[in-house]
Design a protein around this motif. Structure first.
Motif, PDB file in Angstrom:
ATOM      1  N   GLU A  83     -23.961  61.285  -6.540  1.00 18.66           N
ATOM      2  CA  GLU A  83     -24.136  62.710  -6.288  1.00 18.66           C
ATOM      3  C   GLU A  83     -24.009  62.985  -4.795  1.00 18.66           C
ATOM      4  O   GLU A  83     -24.149  62.088  -3.956  1.00 18.66           O
ATOM      5  N   ASN A  84     -23.741  64.226  -4.448  1.00 15.70           N
ATOM      6  CA  ASN A  84     -23.361  64.539  -3.078  1.00 15.70           C
ATOM      7  C   ASN A  84     -24.511  64.468  -2.071  1.00 15.70           C
ATOM      8  O   ASN A  84     -24.294  64.622  -0.869  1.00 15.70           O
ATOM      9  N   THR A  85     -25.722  64.186  -2.509  1.00 13.47           N
ATOM     10  CA  THR A  85     -26.835  64.003  -1.565  1.00 13.47           C
ATOM     11  C   THR A  85     -27.179  62.529  -1.372  1.00 13.47           C
ATOM     12  O   THR A  85     -28.240  62.205  -0.837  1.00 13.47           O
ATOM     13  N   TRP A  86     -26.284  61.623  -1.757  1.00  7.38           N
ATOM     14  CA  TRP A  86     -26.598  60.198  -1.693  1.00  7.38           C
ATOM     15  C   TRP A  86     -26.875  59.739  -0.270  1.00  7.38           C
ATOM     16  O   TRP A  86     -27.695  58.836  -0.056  1.00  7.38           O
ATOM     17  N   ALA A  87     -26.223  60.335   0.725  1.00 10.65           N
ATOM     18  CA  ALA A  87     -26.421  59.893   2.109  1.00 10.65           C
ATOM     19  C   ALA A  87     -27.842  60.147   2.576  1.00 10.65           C
ATOM     20  O   ALA A  87     -28.406  59.377   3.362  1.00 10.65           O
ATOM     21  N   VAL A  88     -28.449  61.242   2.110  1.00 14.34           N
ATOM     22  CA  VAL A  88     -29.836  61.540   2.464  1.00 14.34           C
ATOM     23  C   VAL A  88     -30.751  60.439   1.945  1.00 14.34           C
ATOM     24  O   VAL A  88     -31.659  59.968   2.651  1.00 14.34           O
ATOM     25  N   GLN A  89     -30.500  60.035   0.718  1.00 14.41           N
ATOM     26  CA  GLN A  89     -31.338  58.994   0.125  1.00 14.41           C
ATOM     27  C   GLN A  89     -31.108  57.642   0.801  1.00 14.41           C
ATOM     28  O   GLN A  89     -32.054  56.889   1.046  1.00 14.41           O
ATOM     29  N   ALA A  90     -29.866  57.320   1.110  1.00 13.53           N
ATOM     30  CA  ALA A  90     -29.561  56.033   1.730  1.00 13.53           C
ATOM     31  C   ALA A  90     -30.180  55.928   3.119  1.00 13.53           C
ATOM     32  O   ALA A  90     -30.774  54.905   3.479  1.00 13.53           O
ATOM     33  N   ALA A  91     -30.055  56.982   3.915  1.00 14.78           N
ATOM     34  CA  ALA A  91     -30.585  56.951   5.279  1.00 14.78           C
ATOM     35  C   ALA A  91     -32.089  57.121   5.309  1.00 14.78           C
ATOM     36  O   ALA A  91     -32.726  56.818   6.329  1.00 14.78           O
ATOM     37  N   GLY A  92     -32.671  57.583   4.208  1.00 13.22           N
ATOM     38  CA  GLY A  92     -34.112  57.823   4.190  1.00 13.22           C
ATOM     39  C   GLY A  92     -34.944  56.590   4.472  1.00 13.22           C
ATOM     40  O   GLY A  92     -36.049  56.694   5.006  1.00 13.22           O
ATOM     41  N   VAL A  93     -34.440  55.404   4.153  1.00  9.76           N
ATOM     42  CA  VAL A  93     -35.221  54.186   4.361  1.00  9.76           C
ATOM     43  C   VAL A  93     -35.339  53.822   5.829  1.00  9.76           C
ATOM     44  O   VAL A  93     -36.195  53.021   6.226  1.00  9.76           O
ATOM     45  N   LEU A  94     -34.475  54.376   6.677  1.00  8.46           N
ATOM     46  CA  LEU A  94     -34.411  53.913   8.060  1.00  8.46           C
ATOM     47  C   LEU A  94     -35.573  54.395   8.916  1.00  8.46           C
ATOM     48  O   LEU A  94     -35.749  53.906  10.032  1.00  8.46           O
ATOM     49  N   TRP A  95     -36.382  55.320   8.414  1.00  7.68           N
ATOM     50  CA  TRP A  95     -37.551  55.731   9.190  1.00  7.68           C
ATOM     51  C   TRP A  95     -38.467  54.535   9.451  1.00  7.68           C
ATOM     52  O   TRP A  95     -39.078  54.422  10.515  1.00  7.68           O
ATOM     53  N   TYR A  96     -38.538  53.644   8.468  1.00  7.66           N
ATOM     54  CA  TYR A  96     -39.433  52.504   8.613  1.00  7.66           C
ATOM     55  C   TYR A  96     -38.993  51.562   9.730  1.00  7.66           C
ATOM     56  O   TYR A  96     -39.807  51.038  10.492  1.00  7.66           O
ATOM     57  N   LEU A  97     -37.684  51.345   9.828  1.00 11.50           N
ATOM     58  CA  LEU A  97     -37.185  50.459  10.875  1.00 11.50           C
ATOM     59  C   LEU A  97     -37.505  51.019  12.255  1.00 11.50           C
ATOM     60  O   LEU A  97     -37.806  50.280  13.181  1.00 11.50           O
ATOM     61  N   ARG A  98     -37.416  52.348  12.378  1.00  9.83           N
ATOM     62  CA  ARG A  98     -37.783  52.970  13.649  1.00  9.83           C
ATOM     63  C   ARG A  98     -39.247  52.721  13.962  1.00  9.83           C
ATOM     64  O   ARG A  98     -39.591  52.306  15.079  1.00  9.83           O
ATOM     65  N   ALA A  99     -40.120  52.970  12.990  1.00  2.00           N
ATOM     66  CA  ALA A  99     -41.552  52.778  13.226  1.00  2.00           C
ATOM     67  C   ALA A  99     -41.858  51.317  13.541  1.00  2.00           C
ATOM     68  O   ALA A  99     -42.633  51.014  14.460  1.00  2.00           O
ATOM     69  N   TYR A 100     -41.245  50.404  12.800  1.00  2.00           N
ATOM     70  CA  TYR A 100     -41.477  48.989  13.038  1.00  2.00           C
ATOM     71  C   TYR A 100     -41.043  48.593  14.445  1.00  2.00           C
ATOM     72  O   TYR A 100     -41.748  47.866  15.156  1.00  2.00           O
ATOM     73  N   LEU A 101     -39.881  49.074  14.863  1.00  2.00           N
ATOM     74  CA  LEU A 101     -39.385  48.738  16.198  1.00  2.00           C
ATOM     75  C   LEU A 101     -40.310  49.291  17.271  1.00  2.00           C
ATOM     76  O   LEU A 101     -40.585  48.623  18.274  1.00  2.00           O
ATOM     77  N   TRP A 102     -40.804  50.496  17.081  1.00  2.00           N
ATOM     78  CA  TRP A 102     -41.763  51.063  18.042  1.00  2.00           C
ATOM     79  C   TRP A 102     -43.007  50.177  18.133  1.00  2.00           C
ATOM     80  O   TRP A 102     -43.511  49.913  19.225  1.00  2.00           O
ATOM     81  N   PHE A 103     -43.515  49.729  16.998  1.00  2.00           N
ATOM     82  CA  PHE A 103     -44.705  48.872  16.999  1.00  2.00           C
ATOM     83  C   PHE A 103     -44.428  47.545  17.705  1.00  2.00           C
ATOM     84  O   PHE A 103     -45.276  47.047  18.449  1.00  2.00           O
ATOM     85  N   VAL A 104     -43.267  46.974  17.454  1.00  2.00           N
ATOM     86  CA  VAL A 104     -42.930  45.701  18.097  1.00  2.00           C
ATOM     87  C   VAL A 104     -42.899  45.865  19.614  1.00  2.00           C
ATOM     88  O   VAL A 104     -43.467  45.062  20.357  1.00  2.00           O
ATOM     89  N   LEU A 105     -42.250  46.922  20.080  1.00  2.00           N
ATOM     90  CA  LEU A 105     -42.152  47.147  21.517  1.00  2.00           C
ATOM     91  C   LEU A 105     -43.514  47.436  22.141  1.00  2.00           C
ATOM     92  O   LEU A 105     -43.772  47.059  23.297  1.00  2.00           O
TER      93      LEU A 105
END
Length: 425
Positions: free
Chosen positions: A174-196
């Motif tokens: 469906e045409n909103t698949w990119a929203v769902q696919a990119a939605g997981v990346l918030w966690y990587l941002r938070a994890y990277l902030w915590f690591v730094l």
């Protein structure tokens, strides 16, 4: 995210903060490499080998993430707050690693995180561009800023751009698949902030442990309740950071043995009160999905904090899974060795089940209305059954990149079977 159904729409349901898109309601610090050993909640004494209790928690969190994003059941956020648990596990591992020089530890964590992200980003961006998306013309990410934001697919310090609609509603996805696919990346941002931030956080924790432990909860009460509003993605990122900050610092407390020095009855009683406060707060601030705690930062922070304290207080030191759980040993080992891969790809794979199942409607016997009705009524069950083999295929296809990132010999299916066979000899 809309619920998957026989007409081909995507599965799962998410909430909205990070990246301005529906956000993961559940996730280990899935970007955190598997633990090499563990500590007990009671004594914090180090023992050789892996702590299988912590490995088991990580596996439960991963399974819960997948099930949650498939069915969208709000009550799962109360039953098992996966993100808080997994941030705590990563914090414990980070505290242990920081016995070595901080710069090398941070570099190692980032190295293990980025290559799997690069492969995921390359596939997702290729599909977006092939679907007709032009970041320069995107009304939300247009111009030079949008091009710069693409760098977040390389180093996730901020929000990666993506189209809210790409392709057509009648496409394979469906045409909103990119929203769902990119939605997981918030966690990587938070994890990277915590690591730094971990060297500074760990220094502060050892200077003023209780202040550092509870400060993120206090900050959540400020920025996570609307008392102070930070606009845009900066606000989302700060809210994520403080909401799970106390869980990360709880990992420090577990590793350093602080929790073991608190009388258990007192720690459990106080944790129960904090959790009760979280549910009370949630009851007065229900979001669009009711009791989904991911829509309610203050409730999520309080409930996750108390939940994690209890889990770590009663943390056994398992060098092997006990007899009743031993049958899951290989699954636990595999999921821990491929946690990043599972987390990054699971949402896209959930959506991929829809066009596959839809093929069944073209089978000859599906002309019978009762057969069609049966498939309609069990559609979500078939999605649940199908997503796991798809995840298995993705582990085989890309999981070995986690080994290369960790400077290990690539393995296709690291479930521990060969290691056990060698030990048996």
């Amino acid at each position: 995210m809309t619920q998957g159904h026989p007409t081909g729409t995507s599965a799962g349901s998410e909430r909205t903060p990070a990246f301005g898109v529906p956000r993961q309601r559940s996730a280990q610090p899935l970007a955190e490499p598997p633990a090499a050993d563990g500590t007990t909640g009671a004594t914090a004494a180090k023992k050789p080998g892996r702590d299988r209790y912590l490995d088991l928690l990580r596996t439960i969190a991963l399974v819960r993430v997948v099930v949650y994003h498939l069915f969208g059941w709000a009550w799962l956020t109360v039953l098992f707050p996966s993100m808080g648990v997994m941030f705590a596990l990563a914090g414990s591992l980070m505290a242990r690693s920081l016995k070595r020089p901080a710069l090398g530890v941070i570099r190692g964590r980032i190295r293990r995180l980025l290559p799997p992200l690069w492969v995921f980003g390359a596939v997702v961006l290729t599909l977006m561009f092939a679907g007709g998306w032009n970041v320069l013309d995107d009304p939300d990410h247009g111009g030079a800023l949008g091009v710069v934001e693409l760098l977040n697919y390389i180093v996730p310090l901020g929000a990666p751009p993506f189209p809210w609609s790409v392709g057509s509603k009648s496409g394979v996805l469906e045409n909103t698949w990119a929203v769902q696919a990119a939605g997981v990346l918030w966690y990587l941002r938070a994890y990277l902030w915590f690591v730094l931030a971990s060297p500074l956080l760990l220094w502060a924790f050892r200077k003023a442990p209780w202040v550092t432990l509870f400060a993120p909860l206090a900050l959540t009460a400020v920025v996570g309740t609307g008392l102070v509003s930070i606009p845009g993605e900066t606000g989302n990122a700060v809210t994520d950071f403080v909401m799970y900050g106390s869980c990360w610092v709880l990992g420090f407390a577990h590793q350093d043995g602080l929790l073991a020095r608190v009388p258990r009855y007192l720690a459990v009683s106080c944790s129960a009160l904090v959790m009760a406060f979280g549910l009370w707060w949630a009851s007065g601030h229900l979001g669009p999905d009711g009791w989904d705690l991911n829509d309610i930062p203050m409730a999520q922070a309080a409930w996750s904090f108390g939940f994690v304290v209890i889990l770590l207080l009663y943390s056994p030191s398992w060098q092997e899974l006990p007899r009743g759980l031993a049958r899951w040993d290989r699954l636990v080992t595999l999921s821990n060795n491929r946690a990043v891969t599972i987390y990054l790809w699971h949402n896209l794979l959930i959506m991929a089940t829809v066009p596959i199942i839809d093929l069944a409607y073209g089978l000859p016997f599906m002309e019978n209305p009762s057969a069609t009705a049966a498939l309609d009524s069990t559609y979500m069950v078939w999605m649940l059954l199908l997503v796991w083999p798809l995840i298995g295929v993705m582990i085989l296809a890309t999981g070995w990149i986690e080994d290369i990132a960790a400077k290990r010999k690539p393995r296709l299916w690291p479930d521990g079977r060969k290691s056990k066979a060698r030990r048996a000899k």
